[in-house]
Design an enzyme around this catalytic site. Sequence first.
Site, PDB file in Angstrom:
ATOM      1  N   LYS A   1     -18.764  -4.056  47.233  1.00 45.15           N
ATOM      2  CA  LYS A   1     -18.289  -5.260  46.558  1.00 45.15           C
ATOM      3  C   LYS A   1     -17.056  -5.751  47.314  1.00 45.15           C
ATOM      4  O   LYS A   1     -16.036  -5.074  47.367  1.00 45.15           O
ATOM      5  CB  LYS A   1     -17.952  -4.986  45.098  1.00 45.15           C
ATOM      6  CG  LYS A   1     -17.515  -6.239  44.339  1.00 45.15           C
ATOM      7  CD  LYS A   1     -17.208  -5.921  42.886  1.00 45.15           C
ATOM      8  CE  LYS A   1     -16.772  -7.170  42.135  1.00 45.15           C
ATOM      9  NZ  LYS A   1     -16.403  -6.859  40.725  1.00 45.15           N
TER      10      LYS A   1
ATOM     11  N   LYS B   1     -22.551  -6.995  46.913  1.00 41.61           N
ATOM     12  CA  LYS B   1     -22.043  -8.199  46.255  1.00 41.61           C
ATOM     13  C   LYS B   1     -20.831  -8.693  47.030  1.00 41.61           C
ATOM     14  O   LYS B   1     -19.936  -7.893  47.310  1.00 41.61           O
ATOM     15  CB  LYS B   1     -21.650  -7.852  44.810  1.00 41.61           C
ATOM     16  CG  LYS B   1     -21.072  -8.997  44.002  1.00 41.61           C
ATOM     17  CD  LYS B   1     -20.725  -8.533  42.580  1.00 41.61           C
ATOM     18  CE  LYS B   1     -20.166  -9.696  41.755  1.00 41.61           C
ATOM     19  NZ  LYS B   1     -19.830  -9.273  40.379  1.00 41.61           N
TER      20      LYS B   1
END
Length: 337
Positions: free
Chosen positions: A209, A261
């Site tokens: 992330k 992500k």
Amino acid sequence: MSDGLSGYGSASGGFPAVRPRRLRTTPAMRRMVAEHTLRPADLVLPAFVREGITEPVAISSMPGVVQHTLDSLRKAAADAAAAGVSGIMLFGVPEVKDAVGSAGTDPDGILQRALRAVRAEVGDDLVVMADTCLDEFTDHGHCGVLDARGRVDNDATLARYAEMAVAQAEAGAHMLGPSGMMDGQVGVIRAALDAAGYHDVSQLAYTAKYASAFYGPFREAVNSSLRGDRKTYQQDPANGREALRELALDLAEGADAVMVKPGMPYLDVLARVAEAVDVPVAAYQISGEYAMVEAAAERGWIERERAIDETLMAFKRAGADVILTYWATEAARRLAG
């Protein structure tokens, strides 16, 4: 003098014998030889539920996405299930925030109420997922507990994640999504779940992330109170190899599936992760990616549906088994139709 085709399947007269275009001649031909297929079941719908509202509230930077009431969330979940979407990821927006994100672990907090409501609505027809992170619930907007110097305290935050995970499991979550990027979060959550008897509740680890500029609309969606940035715990966009280190740690700690992500800016990372593992791999098409397509389409600069479908196929081509996207229900209906 060479004609440029010698030795490369050239037919008499210098014309090419090998013509890839032969396999693109009709829609049926293109379907037959397609290397990747997108299905409704590949999709997961992220959804926001807000405490203290009586009607859904539109998110200005994400046209078509709202902060749900419990009732409208139940309908959205039912619609997603009917469309063939496989999961829903819930984010809670509380009325009251504090330094330790108390609403995130309160059994009567908005996210726990939402989990119970969605499970009551769809049962096991959707994989009901919960964002296991404190940023929506803290008054400073960070993903964890702050120390005396205002820094995110990794290990104090892990203790809060363990409490949060058990509260979410008790409320009915099938799968948890620890998104805070704290070192050791997957292992601590696994231990807490197992100690509480929730051996079947799984984890979708937010393995890679990144500290991205594309989260802006999400912060409106969760009424973020963020002060500063998250660069000390989310990954540096300059680093790809580091994601494989995070991946190895998450798998060793018991992650059941892993995620990258944002999505489109990190397709290279997604491909590397997908090649390295034998567990399901997810990609999250985040708020800024959604907003860019919607804004360009609204201005007539791109074909909206084609652009949506092309971005989703890009994730599949890069190796994603699961795609979190705010277009999940719409895209699933189109695929089914």
